[in-house]
Scaffold this motif. Structure first.
Motif, PDB file in Angstrom:
ATOM      1  N   GLY A 201       0.769  -1.171  -0.071  1.00  0.00           N
ATOM      2  CA  GLY A 201       0.028  -0.064   0.034  1.00  0.00           C
ATOM      3  C   GLY A 201       0.743   1.389  -0.131  1.00  0.00           C
ATOM      4  N   SER A 202       1.970   1.271   0.729  1.00  0.00           N
ATOM      5  CA  SER A 202       2.834   2.367   0.743  1.00  0.00           C
ATOM      6  C   SER A 202       3.474   2.652  -0.306  1.00  0.00           C
ATOM      7  CB  SER A 202       3.720   2.348   2.076  1.00  0.00           C
ATOM      8  OG  SER A 202       3.073   2.003   3.371  1.00  0.00           O
ATOM      9  N   THR A 203       3.756   1.398  -0.968  1.00  0.00           N
ATOM     10  CA  THR A 203       4.458   1.475  -2.496  1.00  0.00           C
ATOM     11  C   THR A 203       3.605   2.162  -3.472  1.00  0.00           C
ATOM     12  OG1 THR A 203       5.912  -0.328  -1.783  1.00  0.00           O
ATOM     13  CG2 THR A 203       5.634   0.293  -4.104  1.00  0.00           C
ATOM     14  N   ILE A 204       2.425   1.758  -3.614  1.00  0.00           N
ATOM     15  CA  ILE A 204       1.590   2.585  -4.368  1.00  0.00           C
ATOM     16  C   ILE A 204       1.595   3.720  -4.232  1.00  0.00           C
ATOM     17  CG2 ILE A 204      -0.951   2.512  -5.070  1.00  0.00           C
ATOM     18  CD1 ILE A 204      -1.092  -0.622  -4.250  1.00  0.00           C
ATOM     19  N   LEU A 287      14.429  13.973  -2.566  1.00  0.00           N
ATOM     20  CA  LEU A 287      12.897  14.294  -2.188  1.00  0.00           C
ATOM     21  C   LEU A 287      12.569  12.922  -1.757  1.00  0.00           C
ATOM     22  CD1 LEU A 287      10.643  16.348  -2.125  1.00  0.00           C
ATOM     23  CD2 LEU A 287       9.900  15.706  -4.253  1.00  0.00           C
ATOM     24  N   LEU A 288      13.190  11.889  -2.105  1.00  0.00           N
ATOM     25  CA  LEU A 288      12.980  10.507  -1.454  1.00  0.00           C
ATOM     26  C   LEU A 288      12.878  10.476  -0.171  1.00  0.00           C
ATOM     27  CD1 LEU A 288      12.096   7.648  -2.230  1.00  0.00           C
ATOM     28  CD2 LEU A 288      14.824   7.106  -2.313  1.00  0.00           C
ATOM     29  N   VAL A 289      13.565  11.123   0.690  1.00  0.00           N
ATOM     30  CA  VAL A 289      13.420  11.404   2.139  1.00  0.00           C
ATOM     31  C   VAL A 289      11.896  11.685   2.587  1.00  0.00           C
ATOM     32  CG1 VAL A 289      14.407  12.325   4.225  1.00  0.00           C
ATOM     33  CG2 VAL A 289      16.091  11.770   2.222  1.00  0.00           C
ATOM     34  N   ILE A 290      11.313  12.410   1.957  1.00  0.00           N
ATOM     35  CA  ILE A 290      10.087  12.804   2.177  1.00  0.00           C
ATOM     36  C   ILE A 290       9.018  11.831   1.505  1.00  0.00           C
ATOM     37  CG2 ILE A 290       8.101  14.806   2.042  1.00  0.00           C
ATOM     38  CD1 ILE A 290      10.499  16.823   1.854  1.00  0.00           C
ATOM     39  N   VAL A 291       9.044  11.762   0.437  1.00  0.00           N
ATOM     40  CA  VAL A 291       8.133  10.865  -0.303  1.00  0.00           C
ATOM     41  C   VAL A 291       7.911   9.542   0.134  1.00  0.00           C
ATOM     42  CG1 VAL A 291       7.476   9.734  -2.543  1.00  0.00           C
ATOM     43  CG2 VAL A 291       8.634  11.935  -2.686  1.00  0.00           C
ATOM     44  N   GLY A 292       9.285   8.889   0.317  1.00  0.00           N
ATOM     45  CA  GLY A 292       9.029   7.472   1.021  1.00  0.00           C
ATOM     46  C   GLY A 292       9.464   7.650   2.561  1.00  0.00           C
ATOM     47  N   GLY A 293       9.205   8.716   3.085  1.00  0.00           N
ATOM     48  CA  GLY A 293       9.494   9.093   4.445  1.00  0.00           C
ATOM     49  C   GLY A 293       8.973   7.884   5.518  1.00  0.00           C
ATOM     50  N   LEU A 294       7.947   7.353   5.319  1.00  0.00           N
ATOM     51  CA  LEU A 294       7.397   6.060   5.738  1.00  0.00           C
ATOM     52  C   LEU A 294       8.604   5.080   5.993  1.00  0.00           C
ATOM     53  CD1 LEU A 294       5.086   4.878   7.657  1.00  0.00           C
ATOM     54  CD2 LEU A 294       4.143   3.774   5.677  1.00  0.00           C
ATOM     55  N   ILE A 344      -0.074   8.668   6.902  1.00  0.00           N
ATOM     56  CA  ILE A 344       0.996   9.271   6.944  1.00  0.00           C
ATOM     57  C   ILE A 344       1.725   9.263   5.517  1.00  0.00           C
ATOM     58  CG2 ILE A 344       3.302   9.203   8.045  1.00  0.00           C
ATOM     59  CD1 ILE A 344       2.082   7.912  10.375  1.00  0.00           C
ATOM     60  N   ALA A 345       1.557   8.163   4.721  1.00  0.00           N
ATOM     61  CA  ALA A 345       2.301   8.241   3.790  1.00  0.00           C
ATOM     62  C   ALA A 345       1.587   9.017   2.691  1.00  0.00           C
ATOM     63  CB  ALA A 345       2.380   6.507   3.055  1.00  0.00           C
ATOM     64  N   ILE A 346       0.020   9.198   2.596  1.00  0.00           N
ATOM     65  CA  ILE A 346      -0.333  10.099   1.916  1.00  0.00           C
ATOM     66  C   ILE A 346      -0.197  11.511   2.245  1.00  0.00           C
ATOM     67  CG2 ILE A 346      -2.707  10.887   1.275  1.00  0.00           C
ATOM     68  CD1 ILE A 346      -3.798   7.998   1.909  1.00  0.00           C
ATOM     69  N   LEU A 348       2.579  12.608   3.273  1.00  0.00           N
ATOM     70  CA  LEU A 348       3.915  12.815   2.963  1.00  0.00           C
ATOM     71  C   LEU A 348       4.097  12.929   1.283  1.00  0.00           C
ATOM     72  CD1 LEU A 348       5.804  10.271   5.019  1.00  0.00           C
ATOM     73  CD2 LEU A 348       5.911  12.890   5.108  1.00  0.00           C
ATOM     74  N   LEU A 349       3.152  12.089   0.619  1.00  0.00           N
ATOM     75  CA  LEU A 349       3.090  12.260  -0.862  1.00  0.00           C
ATOM     76  C   LEU A 349       2.324  13.831  -0.960  1.00  0.00           C
ATOM     77  CD1 LEU A 349       2.013  11.607  -3.790  1.00  0.00           C
ATOM     78  CD2 LEU A 349      -0.121  10.726  -2.935  1.00  0.00           C
ATOM     79  N   LEU A 350       1.400  14.254  -0.377  1.00  0.00           N
ATOM     80  CA  LEU A 350       1.126  15.709  -0.513  1.00  0.00           C
ATOM     81  C   LEU A 350       2.277  16.755  -0.412  1.00  0.00           C
ATOM     82  CD1 LEU A 350      -2.477  15.367   0.997  1.00  0.00           C
ATOM     83  CD2 LEU A 350      -2.008  15.321  -1.701  1.00  0.00           C
ATOM     84  N   ILE A 351       2.974  16.563   0.707  1.00  0.00           N
ATOM     85  CA  ILE A 351       4.019  17.598   0.982  1.00  0.00           C
ATOM     86  C   ILE A 351       4.969  17.419  -0.218  1.00  0.00           C
ATOM     87  CG2 ILE A 351       6.004  17.999   2.592  1.00  0.00           C
ATOM     88  CD1 ILE A 351       4.070  16.901   4.785  1.00  0.00           C
ATOM     89  N   SER A 352       5.200  16.359  -0.680  1.00  0.00           N
ATOM     90  CA  SER A 352       6.335  16.153  -1.670  1.00  0.00           C
ATOM     91  C   SER A 352       5.885  16.960  -2.726  1.00  0.00           C
ATOM     92  CB  SER A 352       6.486  14.680  -1.941  1.00  0.00           C
ATOM     93  OG  SER A 352       5.475  13.805  -2.416  1.00  0.00           O
ATOM     94  N   LEU A 353       4.568  16.494  -3.364  1.00  0.00           N
ATOM     95  CA  LEU A 353       4.032  17.187  -4.617  1.00  0.00           C
ATOM     96  C   LEU A 353       4.175  18.702  -4.505  1.00  0.00           C
ATOM     97  CD1 LEU A 353       1.003  14.717  -5.549  1.00  0.00           C
ATOM     98  CD2 LEU A 353       3.148  15.020  -6.467  1.00  0.00           C
TER      99      LEU A 353
END
Length: 359
Positions: A201-204, A287-294, A344-346, A348-353
């Motif tokens: 789910g986090s990978t998606i 940015l992977l540190v944020i996108v994949g922060g989880l 949390i992953a979502i 972080l996704l929004l922050i990264s975008l």
């Protein structure tokens, strides 16, 4: 394959002009990969059960996990198969980055397969030794990083979000930095794969972010407007990410709590390697540190737990690491841990975008 077979016909039949568009092919890559996983899933689960390839649950883990013993594992082969077939179907196969990503996918899947085979089939509890696994991961990462580095027009500079005028050029050392990213991400996803549906789910969610990054980085006008690095050819990576999303959704159908199948190392190691490589190609490696922060948090929880245990001679920072087990032992039901981590992953996704406009 379909791009090469059908797009040339657009001069005669205009309907085939749609194969020119990355958005069209990405959409159908998502659907194709999902259908392959969804349709083959029950057969794969039955076959793994017949072969008695079932998950072994460590006794030192949460007690509630013992009921999962024997659940078919090595289901990552289904993800890799679906992802590979779909990519070959919908991508422009003359694209350099597509083949790099397929190399990472299959290479890390083989490492994970060897580890799972030794553990689940040969009943060697350790599987590949940590040392041998790390050496194989590192060698493959060095090969992939070198292939990225020597790609024409590829930049070895690092792009930092929020810092517009700070872009250090690592030169040749970019290869070693890139290898660290790939290996680190591969192992971080592997550590996150401890609850039903958590890792996939986090990978998606991460793949959605990088699908967008790949598309905008591969479009010279959008990249210029957003003031992000233009990476020629990276648009095709969006199709690969779409294939990953579709395969992930198809696998999640069976991996959702209570899981009917686990991905095993053949899945988690390859998914992590893919994410790290896509981050490098799209020039969003920091940015992977944020996108994949989880994934980062899960990996750090293990590092801190081990370090704290050694420093204090036996005391623990968390009840159990990785972090998802800590919350389980605090009394959170497994589905609650999974969904909250996805939230949390979502976020972080929004922050990264948002960084696309905050340069």
């Amino acid at each position: 394959m379909l791009y090469h077979l059908l797009y040339p016909l657009h001069s005669t039949y205009s309907v085939f002009n749609v194969f020119r568009y990355i958005t069209f092919r990405t959409t159908y890559a998502v659907l194709t990969a999902f259908l392959i996983c969804f349709l083959l899933g029950p057969w794969v689960i039955r076959k793994l059960a017949q072969l008695q390839i079932g998950q072994h649950i460590r006794e030192e883990g949460p007690k509630g996990h013992q009921k999962k013993t024997g659940t078919p594992t090595m289901g990552g082969t289904l993800i890799v198969f679906s992802l590979t077939v779909t990519t070959l179907m919908w991508s422009n196969l003359s694209n350099y980055y597509v083949w790099i990503l397929l190399l990472v996918t299959i290479g890390y899947a083989l490492i994970g397969f060897a580890d799972d085979y030794l553990k689940q089939v040969k009943k060697q509890n350790m599987g590949l030794s940590p040392r041998n696994k790390f050496i194989l991961q590192s060698l493959l990462a060095l090969i992939v990083s070198t292939l990225i580095y020597i790609c024409p027009d590829f930049s070895s500079t690092l792009i930092f979000p929020f810092l517009k005028n700070f872009s250090p050029d690592l030169g040749f050392f970019y290869i070693f930095f890139a290898s660290f990213v790939i290996v680190g991400t591969s192992n971080a996803v592997n550590l996150t794969d401890g609850l039903d549906g958590l890792a996939i789910g986090s990978t998606i969610i991460v793949a959605v972010a990088y699908m967008i990054f790949a598309y905008v980085a591969g479009n010279i006008k959008i990249a210029e407007y957003l003031q992000i690095p233009y990476v020629a050819g990276s648009g095709e990576v969006a199709i690969f990410c779409g294939s990953l999303i579709g395969a992930g959704l198809g696998f999640l159908w069976f991996n959702a709590y209570p899981a009917e199948i686990f991905m095993g190392d053949v899945g988690s190691l390859s998914l992590g390697g893919i994410i790290g490589t896509v981050a490098l190609i799209t020039k969003q490696e920091i940015l992977l540190v944020i996108v994949g922060g989880l994934f980062v948090i899960e990996a750090l929880s293990v590092i801190f737990q081990v370090g704290f245990f050694k420093l204090t001679k036996g005391k623990r920072m968390f009840r159990m690491a990785p972090l998802h087990h800590h919350f389980e032992l605090k009394g959170w039901p497994e589905p609650k841990v999974i969904i909250r981590f996805w939230i949390i992953a979502i976020a972080l996704l929004l922050i990264s975008l948002s960084t696309l406009k905050l340069r």
